[in-house]
Design an enzyme around this catalytic site. Structure first.
Site, PDB file in Angstrom:
ATOM      1  N   ARG A 142     -13.858  -4.325 -10.170  1.00  0.00           N
ATOM      2  CA  ARG A 142     -14.155  -3.081  -9.439  1.00  0.00           C
ATOM      3  C   ARG A 142     -15.669  -2.878  -9.329  1.00  0.00           C
ATOM      4  NH1 ARG A 142     -10.176  -0.566  -6.445  1.00  0.00           N
ATOM      5  NH2 ARG A 142     -11.826   0.970  -6.256  1.00  0.00           N
ATOM      6  N   ARG A 175     -19.044  -5.216  -1.321  1.00  0.00           N
ATOM      7  CA  ARG A 175     -18.905  -4.309  -0.179  1.00  0.00           C
ATOM      8  C   ARG A 175     -20.262  -3.957   0.429  1.00  0.00           C
ATOM      9  NH1 ARG A 175     -13.822  -0.871  -2.681  1.00  0.00           N
ATOM     10  NH2 ARG A 175     -12.172  -1.918  -1.514  1.00  0.00           N
ATOM     11  N   HIS A 212     -10.063  -6.114  -1.833  1.00  0.00           N
ATOM     12  CA  HIS A 212      -9.228  -5.200  -2.616  1.00  0.00           C
ATOM     13  C   HIS A 212      -9.303  -5.653  -4.064  1.00  0.00           C
ATOM     14  CE1 HIS A 212      -5.720  -2.991  -4.119  1.00  0.00           C
ATOM     15  NE2 HIS A 212      -5.469  -4.096  -4.795  1.00  0.00           N
ATOM     16  N   GLU A 242       0.697  -5.566  -8.827  1.00  0.00           N
ATOM     17  CA  GLU A 242       0.163  -6.214  -7.626  1.00  0.00           C
ATOM     18  C   GLU A 242       0.214  -7.735  -7.753  1.00  0.00           C
ATOM     19  OE1 GLU A 242      -2.725  -2.452  -6.421  1.00  0.00           O
ATOM     20  OE2 GLU A 242      -3.672  -4.323  -7.078  1.00  0.00           O
ATOM     21  N   PHE A 266      -5.064   7.680   6.809  1.00  0.00           N
ATOM     22  CA  PHE A 266      -5.538   6.360   7.238  1.00  0.00           C
ATOM     23  C   PHE A 266      -4.500   5.255   7.060  1.00  0.00           C
ATOM     24  CE2 PHE A 266      -7.053   7.060   2.860  1.00  0.00           C
ATOM     25  CZ  PHE A 266      -6.489   5.964   2.202  1.00  0.00           C
ATOM     26  N   ASN A 314     -13.328  -3.081   4.607  1.00  0.00           N
ATOM     27  CA  ASN A 314     -14.257  -3.178   3.478  1.00  0.00           C
ATOM     28  C   ASN A 314     -14.084  -4.459   2.661  1.00  0.00           C
ATOM     29  OD1 ASN A 314     -11.901  -2.454   2.236  1.00  0.00           O
ATOM     30  ND2 ASN A 314     -12.654  -0.539   1.363  1.00  0.00           N
ATOM     31  N   TYR A 360       0.813  -1.219   0.000  1.00  0.00           N
ATOM     32  CA  TYR A 360       0.000   0.000   0.000  1.00  0.00           C
ATOM     33  C   TYR A 360       0.852   1.277   0.000  1.00  0.00           C
ATOM     34  CZ  TYR A 360      -4.569  -2.301   0.618  1.00  0.00           C
ATOM     35  OH  TYR A 360      -5.721  -3.017   0.432  1.00  0.00           O
ATOM     36  N   THR A 369     -15.584   2.104  -2.324  1.00  0.00           N
ATOM     37  CA  THR A 369     -14.686   1.926  -1.172  1.00  0.00           C
ATOM     38  C   THR A 369     -15.455   2.009   0.145  1.00  0.00           C
ATOM     39  OG1 THR A 369     -12.984   3.014  -2.498  1.00  0.00           O
ATOM     40  CG2 THR A 369     -12.538   2.790  -0.144  1.00  0.00           C
TER      41      THR A 369
HETATM   42  P1  ADP Z   1     -10.091   0.931  -2.953  1.00  0.00           P
HETATM   43  O1  ADP Z   1      -9.741  -0.229  -2.038  1.00  0.00           O
HETATM   44  O2  ADP Z   1     -11.565   1.003  -3.214  1.00  0.00           O
HETATM   45  O3  ADP Z   1      -9.273   0.952  -4.219  1.00  0.00           O
HETATM   46  P2  ADP Z   1      -8.410   3.123  -2.008  1.00  0.00           P
HETATM   47  O4  ADP Z   1      -7.364   2.620  -2.948  1.00  0.00           O
HETATM   48  O5  ADP Z   1      -8.774   4.565  -2.065  1.00  0.00           O
HETATM   49  O6  ADP Z   1      -9.761   2.271  -2.130  1.00  0.00           O
HETATM   50  O7  ADP Z   1      -7.951   2.838  -0.507  1.00  0.00           O
HETATM   51  C1  ADP Z   1      -7.302   1.628  -0.159  1.00  0.00           C
HETATM   52  C2  ADP Z   1      -7.904   1.102   1.134  1.00  0.00           C
HETATM   53  O8  ADP Z   1      -7.597   1.996   2.198  1.00  0.00           O
HETATM   54  C3  ADP Z   1      -9.417   0.993   1.140  1.00  0.00           C
HETATM   55  O9  ADP Z   1      -9.918  -0.184   0.551  1.00  0.00           O
HETATM   56  C4  ADP Z   1      -9.712   1.038   2.626  1.00  0.00           C
HETATM   57  O10 ADP Z   1      -9.472  -0.232   3.245  1.00  0.00           O
HETATM   58  C5  ADP Z   1      -8.672   2.011   3.124  1.00  0.00           C
HETATM   59  N1  ADP Z   1      -9.216   3.366   3.200  1.00  0.00           N
HETATM   60  C6  ADP Z   1      -9.453   4.223   2.166  1.00  0.00           C
HETATM   61  N2  ADP Z   1      -9.981   5.390   2.580  1.00  0.00           N
HETATM   62  C7  ADP Z   1     -10.079   5.274   3.935  1.00  0.00           C
HETATM   63  C8  ADP Z   1     -10.549   6.146   4.975  1.00  0.00           C
HETATM   64  N3  ADP Z   1     -11.035   7.363   4.704  1.00  0.00           N
HETATM   65  N4  ADP Z   1     -10.504   5.683   6.255  1.00  0.00           N
HETATM   66  C9  ADP Z   1     -10.016   4.467   6.548  1.00  0.00           C
HETATM   67  N5  ADP Z   1      -9.548   3.600   5.620  1.00  0.00           N
HETATM   68  C10 ADP Z   1      -9.596   3.980   4.339  1.00  0.00           C
HETATM   69 MG    MG Z   2      -7.245   1.230  -4.489  1.00  0.00          MG
END
Ligand code: ADP
Ligand code: MG
Length: 140
Positions: free
Chosen positions: A87, A104, A117, A128, A59, A114, A51, A93
């Protein structure tokens, strides 16, 4: 559309609730094929590396903590337009904004926990997949 591969994770909040099969069923019923799968308990270093793109986000600490809190199922999914399709199946998210019928919406606990991924583009999918799998572990 072309056959693609995408990277997917069933996150610790979901493995803890024994949802590996239920979530994998959603992938399979949507036409995606699991061509690689393993269960890992990621280290802090692995989670931070995976990440890294989010390391400046507020976060980040919470994210690394939740991803190292239990086992994760890392998978490669294959199918027509797999990256975008996954997706769509995952949903937004934030589960409060996720569409009806998405993983989700059905299973996520919060924006942090959530459940899944999924890669967001061809470049990130390739990166990845390579982060977690050797070519020989992917059997299409
Ligand atoms: P996605 O997983 O939908 O691609 P992102 O890449 O923006 O979302 O974020 C990666 C992960 O970080 C999210 O799946 C979630 O677990 C966590 N995350 C994202 N935004 C937040 C937030 N505002 N507060 C807490 N955790 C978050
Ligand atoms: Mg992402």
């Amino acid at each position: 559309m072309a056959i693609e591969r995408t990277f997917s994770m069933i996150k610790p909040d979901a493995t803890k609730r024994n949802l590996t099969g239920a979530i994998t069923k959603v992938f399979e019923e949507s036409g995606l094929r699991v061509v690689a799968s393993k269960r890992v308990w990621m280290s802090k270093r692995e989670a931070e590396g995976f990440y890294a793109v989010h390391k400046e986000r507020p976060f980040f600490g919470e994210l690394v903590e939740s991803m190292t809190a239990g086992p994760t199922i890392v998978q490669v999914l294959e199918g027509e337009g797999a990256i975008l399709k996954n997706r769509e199946i995952m949903g937004a998210t934030n589960p409060a904004q996720a569409a009806e019928g998405t993983i989700r919406k059905q299973f996520a606990l919060s924006i942090g926990e959530n459940s899944v991924h999924g890669s967001d583009a061809p470049e990130t999918a390739a990166q990845e997949i390579a982060y977690w799998f050797a070519e020989t572990e992917i059997v299409g």
